[in-house]
Design a protein around this motif. Structure first.
Motif, PDB file in Angstrom:
ATOM      1  N   GLY A 175       0.686  -1.154   0.160  1.00  0.00           N
ATOM      2  CA  GLY A 175      -0.079  -0.315   0.086  1.00  0.00           C
ATOM      3  C   GLY A 175       0.861   1.231  -0.475  1.00  0.00           C
ATOM      4  O   GLY A 175       0.338   2.658   0.109  1.00  0.00           O
ATOM      5  N   MET A 176       2.353   1.127   0.005  1.00  0.00           N
ATOM      6  CA  MET A 176       2.791   2.440  -0.109  1.00  0.00           C
ATOM      7  C   MET A 176       4.062   2.725  -1.253  1.00  0.00           C
ATOM      8  O   MET A 176       4.219   1.812  -1.837  1.00  0.00           O
ATOM      9  N   ARG A 177       4.002   3.758  -1.441  1.00  0.00           N
ATOM     10  CA  ARG A 177       4.230   4.180  -2.694  1.00  0.00           C
ATOM     11  C   ARG A 177       6.543   3.697  -2.790  1.00  0.00           C
ATOM     12  O   ARG A 177       6.543   4.124  -1.554  1.00  0.00           O
ATOM     13  N   LEU A 178       6.999   3.782  -2.901  1.00  0.00           N
ATOM     14  CA  LEU A 178       8.721   3.435  -3.155  1.00  0.00           C
ATOM     15  C   LEU A 178       9.560   4.144  -1.925  1.00  0.00           C
ATOM     16  O   LEU A 178       9.446   3.758  -1.509  1.00  0.00           O
ATOM     17  N   PRO A 179       9.213   5.237  -2.712  1.00  0.00           N
ATOM     18  CA  PRO A 179      10.307   6.188  -2.060  1.00  0.00           C
ATOM     19  C   PRO A 179       9.813   6.655  -0.641  1.00  0.00           C
ATOM     20  O   PRO A 179      10.024   6.970   0.682  1.00  0.00           O
ATOM     21  N   CYS A 180       7.821   6.739  -0.023  1.00  0.00           N
ATOM     22  CA  CYS A 180       7.708   5.808   1.120  1.00  0.00           C
ATOM     23  C   CYS A 180       8.767   4.701   2.325  1.00  0.00           C
ATOM     24  O   CYS A 180       8.537   4.779   2.968  1.00  0.00           O
ATOM     25  N   GLN A 181       8.589   3.912   1.318  1.00  0.00           N
ATOM     26  CA  GLN A 181       8.935   2.668   1.490  1.00  0.00           C
ATOM     27  C   GLN A 181      10.246   2.699   1.672  1.00  0.00           C
ATOM     28  O   GLN A 181      10.611   2.393   2.806  1.00  0.00           O
ATOM     29  N   LEU A 182      10.525   3.377   1.122  1.00  0.00           N
ATOM     30  CA  LEU A 182      12.441   3.347   1.012  1.00  0.00           C
ATOM     31  C   LEU A 182      12.967   4.110   2.606  1.00  0.00           C
ATOM     32  O   LEU A 182      13.317   4.394   3.433  1.00  0.00           O
ATOM     33  N   GLY A 183      12.335   5.728   2.392  1.00  0.00           N
ATOM     34  CA  GLY A 183      12.393   6.094   3.693  1.00  0.00           C
ATOM     35  C   GLY A 183      12.190   5.523   5.347  1.00  0.00           C
ATOM     36  O   GLY A 183      12.709   5.737   5.994  1.00  0.00           O
TER      37      GLY A 183
END
Length: 305
Positions: free
Chosen positions: A258-266
């Motif tokens: 459910g999360m976009r890649l930048p949010c996943q990485l952060g």
């Protein structure tokens, strides 16, 4: 001609000024490094307490207005499709156009982040000043350039302060432009400050009352628990709160689907860093535990061979 300061940056300047005056009044005009360090810790405790109280109040007010969002799957399960620069379809992610967790805007929330930003900028100056004083005491005749001064500074803490302050300055630029979103989640992350008073209590006991072994050990255990809740568990709680209206009932499912890649990485990097620090803290306390218990037995008078 006076410099025009955008209204969104006014609270940051006010926070910076107030904390500077508090620090100046408490430390005095010519403090010793030890005195300045103690005042910095006291100011840190004051700030973290104030921001935690304000953050809890803000979050509770938001949740009271979002009573209908408490149920899992309260929002539609519609999805959007991301696209790459080449125009190809990317991954699916939830439609957040009606998700108050991201879309809410708040003057109070903005003010809380401004207080945090002003404090971080002021505290960075205080940390550098303390390092300079320690350098001057240790090497009074040496060249007083910034490089040797940094040897006496907590560079990890300086990096933490500067990076977050810069991020908050960017946030307030977006607020000024009317392009901000996610203030609710940002304030949630400020709840990490809640572990700071216990950290400073632990420092105070070990610095000024090292003979009180039981209290020192208790503060170690309390800080382990507080650090875990405020800086490790909190990340998962925030992620789950974001995904709950979309029908996700666990932080792990939200993180994966459910999360976009930048949010996943952060968030992944933040959780990993905090978990690593927590593990090092636990190992440090466990390593010292036998010696600490032995000293406690000796001081209480019932140690026997």
């Amino acid at each position: 001609m006076l410099l025009s300061i955008p209204s969104t940056f006014g609270p940051i300047l006010a926070s910076f000024t107030v904390y500077g005056l508090i620090h100046r009044y408490a430390a005095g005009p010519s403090p010793s490094p030890t005195r300045l360090g103690a005042v910095t810790k006291a100011t840190s405790t004051l700030h973290s307490t104030v921001t935690t109280i304000l953050a809890v109040y803000f979050l509770r007010q938001c949740r009271a207005r979002w009573a209908d969002m408490d149920a899992v799957g309260a929002l539609d399960s519609r999805t959007k499709f991301g696209t790459t620069a080449a125009g190809l379809q990317g991954g699916r992610y939830p439609d957040d156009s009606a998700n108050p967790v991201l879309q809410t805007r708040s003057t109070l929330g903005n003010a809380i982040t401004a207080i945090e930003c002003g404090y971080l900028l002021q505290d960075t100056i205080s940390l550098l000043r303390e390092a300079y004083l320690r350098h001057r005491v240790a090497q009074p005749s040496s060249q007083r350039s910034i490089r040797p001064v940094l040897k006496y500074a907590d560079n990890t803490l300086l990096f933490h302060h500067v990076s977050i302050a810069l991020a908050l300055l960017v946030l307030h630029y977006y607020i000024h432009q009317g392009r901000d979103r996610g203030i609710y989640i940002i304030v949630q992350f400020l709840l990490m400050n809640s572990s700071t008073p216990i950290l400073n209590l632990r420092w105070w006991l070990r610095t000024y009352h090292p003979q009180r072994k039981m209290l020192c050990l208790s503060s170690d255990i309390a800080f382990i628990m507080a650090f875990y809740m405020a800086r490790v568990w909190l990340v998962g709680w925030i992620i789950r709160g974001y995904g709950k209206p979309h029908g996700y009932n666990s932080a792990w499912k939200v993180y994966l689907a459910g999360m976009r890649l930048p949010c996943q990485l952060g968030t992944g990097a933040l959780w990993l860093a905090n978990t690593s620090w927590w593990a090092l803290l636990v190992m440090s306390v466990v390593k010292r535990l036998p010696q600490e218990l032995d000293r406690i037995k000796k001081t209480t008078g019932y140690s026997r061979g």
